[in-house]
Every structure is written in structure tokens, then in C-alpha cells.
Write an enzyme that holds these catalytic residues in place. Structure first.
Site, PDB file in Angstrom:
ATOM      1  N   LYS A 189      15.882 -19.824  34.969  1.00  0.00           N
ATOM      2  CA  LYS A 189      16.168 -18.020  35.190  1.00  0.00           C
ATOM      3  C   LYS A 189      17.425 -18.243  34.975  1.00  0.00           C
ATOM      4  CE  LYS A 189      15.618 -14.600  37.097  1.00  0.00           C
ATOM      5  NZ  LYS A 189      14.811 -13.256  36.061  1.00  0.00           N
ATOM      6  N   ASP A 221      10.405 -14.817  33.799  1.00  0.00           N
ATOM      7  CA  ASP A 221      10.020 -14.360  34.270  1.00  0.00           C
ATOM      8  C   ASP A 221       9.041 -13.546  32.979  1.00  0.00           C
ATOM      9  OD1 ASP A 221      12.174 -13.430  33.281  1.00  0.00           O
ATOM     10  OD2 ASP A 221      12.884 -12.219  35.092  1.00  0.00           O
TER      11      ASP A 221
END
Ligand code: IPM
Ligand code: MN
Length: 352
Positions: A189, A221
Site C-alpha cells: 500500500k 486493495d
């Protein structure tokens, strides 16, 4: 060959599924003329009941002295709804990972042709899926500083990684990719987290040592989404502890049954092999749990820790045969007859 194996059956369905893996390995030992020395030890809720400690020193000694550890599952519902419990079974697992230096968790997801229609995903999306998530297991938010502020109303958990921790995990990822399709995906991330930026930087620096490997960098994600859209587009993925925890659970249902996926945890000392599923307390003692993930974990152990390829293949072959012949537990039997945990284990051992 002499094989010294530590047996940590643990809680819930752990003892039942481990017993089937033992039967299968013992049958392998007879057929291929090996001598297996099993040493049992307690961990998890059963160890807390016994001595107040979920991973006692005596169990650690047994693990260190063994060539490999075969592990069932830990956890007990009496701790789940008690956030104030001082000692919990899961602490045993974390302590075991830390003390054995198990920094790399290898969790494969592959499909069984005969079970494709059990998957919650459509056939065309999952056909050919064969991926491995390498999860960092002894760092990150699981082991960072945590606590509450004095007023009790603010809590924090910190995610810390060193370059060296990232390198040793990534090295295994690159090496694994070299034995497969030479594609590696680094999951992070990095658009938000500094620890993720260090992951990305470190892996980028390592690329030059593995010129044949193509590395993709993807945000966690997006990976969570693509894993259910096109799981067969992935090969080897490397990621930090918490992202890996979540993604491996997601990946485990792709194949159609969580009761089928094995895993390995490797590191500084003895490696550990365990099914991906948990202790499934609702099924404990009912002779309904699927033992195949544990049996396949034993195959992974024979291959990985002892180099016994033919033996591991023999186990996989008999597992495939049991699936094809419908000798399966109720999670896989559909409208057909369901076999008990023990009956499946007996059938597998007999057919070895
Ligand atoms: C796992 C489990 C553990 C984890 C728990 C039981 C501490 O979910 O092995 O994935 O979060 O690592
Ligand atoms: Mn998990």
C-alpha cells in the site's frame, strides 16, 4: 530415512485431522521403508488448560529437536468473546512463529478439476488457478508496539519493517518465481504507508539480481479485487504480515473448499506445516472435518523438509483419487454419501 516429526495437534478438529495425516504418513513409511518418529506436544487452548501457557517451553524444545513440525489448529470459542482474556490460544501461535523464526508463510491456492463447481466463483474465472502467496510472518503490525493511551479511549498498533526482514522474504519470493513462471507480484500500500514504500524500494533494488523475473507492484486493495476476478492471472505474490493474513483467507476459498489447502511456514529453525483452515470448534469430535488439507500439508512436509518427492506425489495422487471416487467428507459430498474424517483417513492409508 529416519524422520523425526513434532506433532502439534492443537485444538478443535486439530487432533482428528492430524490423526489422519499420521495414518497416511505411516502407510508411506511402510511402503517406502522409512522410519517415522512422532513426538506429540501441546499448544493452544489445550496447553493453557494443561499448564497455563499456550506455547510451553517443553513444546518449543520438542519443535527445535525435530526435523519438521506438523501442526493442526488452535483456538477455542471460550476466548473469542472475551477481549479481556489475558492468555489466549492465538498467542501460542504467534510465540511459536517468533521463537522458531518462521518468517515466511507459504500458502498455495490451486484448483482440483473435480471440485471446480464447488467454488463460489465461475468456472471460467478460476480454471488453471495455481498461485502462491508468500506472507511475511514475524514482523509488521502483528509484532509492533501496541497499547492504549492513558485515558483508555485511544488505542494504537504499529507496523514496523526493516530492510533485512523484507529482503529475506523477498529472496524466497524471487527464488520461488524462478522455479515457476518467473512472475512475481509485490503487494503493498505504497501510496499511503511508509513501511510499504520501504517494501517496494527494497524489492526494486533486488530486481537486478534476478533479471529473468518480471516483477509487478500492485496495491493490496486492487489485489483483493483482482484475486476474485482473475485469480489465474497471478503466480507468486509476496506481501507483509497483515495483508497476507487477509489475502490468504480470500484466496483459500477460490478452490472450492478451505478444507483442502495446505501451507508451510519456513524460517530460521524447524519448518512447520499446517492446514490453512482453523480449529472449526463446531465440528470438533463429530468425525466430519475434512482431513485433506492436513494430509496435503504432510505431503508438502515430506517434499520440502525431507526431499521425498515420490512419497509426496504418492500422497497427492491418492488424495486426487479419493476426490474422484467421492470418498469425501460432508463439505464436499453434495447430495452423495458423506464419509467420516476417520473413514477418509483409513481409505487414503489403505490406498497408499
Ligand atoms: C492465520 C491465523 C492467525 C493469524 C491467527 C490465529 C493469529 O488467522 O494463521 O492466518 O492471524 O496469523
Ligand atoms: Mn488468518
Amino acid at each position: 530415512m529416519k524422520l523425526n516429526i513434532a506433532l502439534l495437534a492443537g485444538d478443535g478438529i486439530g487432533p482428528e485431522v492430524i490423526a489422519q495425516a499420521v495414518k497416511v504418513c505411516d502407510a508411506i513409511a511402510v511402503k517406502y521403508k522409512h522410519e517415522i518418529n512422532w513426538t506429540s506436544a501441546l499448544t493452544g487452548a489445550c496447553a493453557i488448560d494443561d499448564c497455563g501457557e499456550p506455547y510451553p517451553d517443553s513444546t518449543h524444545e520438542v519443535c527445535l529437536a525435530a526435523d519438521a513440525v506438523l501442526f493442526g489448529a488452535i483456538g477455542h470459542p471460550k476466548y473469542d468473546n472475551d477481549p479481556k482474556a489475558k492468555v489466549r490460544p492465538e498467542q501460542g501461535l504467534l510465540k511459536m512463529r517468533q521463537k522458531l523464526g518462521l518468517f515466511a508463510n507459504v500458502r498455495p491456492t490451486f484448483t482440483f478439476p473435480s471440485l471446480i463447481d464447488n467454488s463460489p466463483l465461475k468456472r471460467e474465472r478460476i480454471e488453471g488457478t495455481d498461485l502462491i502467496i508468500l506472507r511475511e510472518l514475524t514482523g509488521g503490525i502483528y509484532f509492533g508496539e501496541r497499547g492504549r493511551k492513558d485515558d483508555g479511549n485511544t488505542a494504537f498498533d504499529t507496523c514496523t519493517y526493516t530492510r533485512a526482514e523484507i529482503q529475506r522474504l523477498a529472496k524466497l519470493g524471487f527464488e520461488l518465481a524462478m522455479t515457476r513462471s518467473k512472475r512475481l507480484c509485490c503487494v503493498d500500500k505504497a501510496n499511503v504507508l511508509e513501511s510499504s514504500r520501504l517494501w517496494r524500494e527494497t524489492v526494486q533494488d533486488m530486481e537486478k539480481d534476478y533479471p529473468e523475473v518480471t516483477v509487478a507492484y500492485e496495491f493490496v486493495d486492487a489485489v483483493a479485487m483482482r484475486l476474485v476476478q482473475w485469480p489465474n492471472s497471478y503466480d507468486v505474490l509476496i506481501t507483509e504480515n497483515l495483508f497476507g493474513d487477509i489475502l490468504t483467507d480470500e484466496a483459500s476459498v477460490i478452490s472450492g473448499s478451505m478444507g483442502l489447502m495446505p501451507s508451510a511456514s519456513k524460517g530460521l529453525h524447524t519448518s512447520l506445516y499446517e492446514p490453512i483452515h482453523g480449529s472449526y470448534p463446531q465440528a470438533a469430535g463429530k468425525d466430519i472435518a475434512n482431513p485433506l488439507a492436513t494430509v496435503l500439508s504432510a505431503a508438502m512436509m515430506l517434499e520440502d523438509a525431507f526431499g521425498l518427492q515420490a512419497e509426496a506425489d504418492a500422497i497427492r495422487e491418492v488424495v486426487n483419487k479419493s476426490l474422484a471416487d467421492g470418498i469425501v467428507t460432508e463439505d464436499l459430498s453434495g447430495k452423495n454419501k458423506a464419509y467420516g474424517t476417520n473413514a477418509v483417513g483409513d481409505w487414503l492409508a489403505k490406498n497408499i
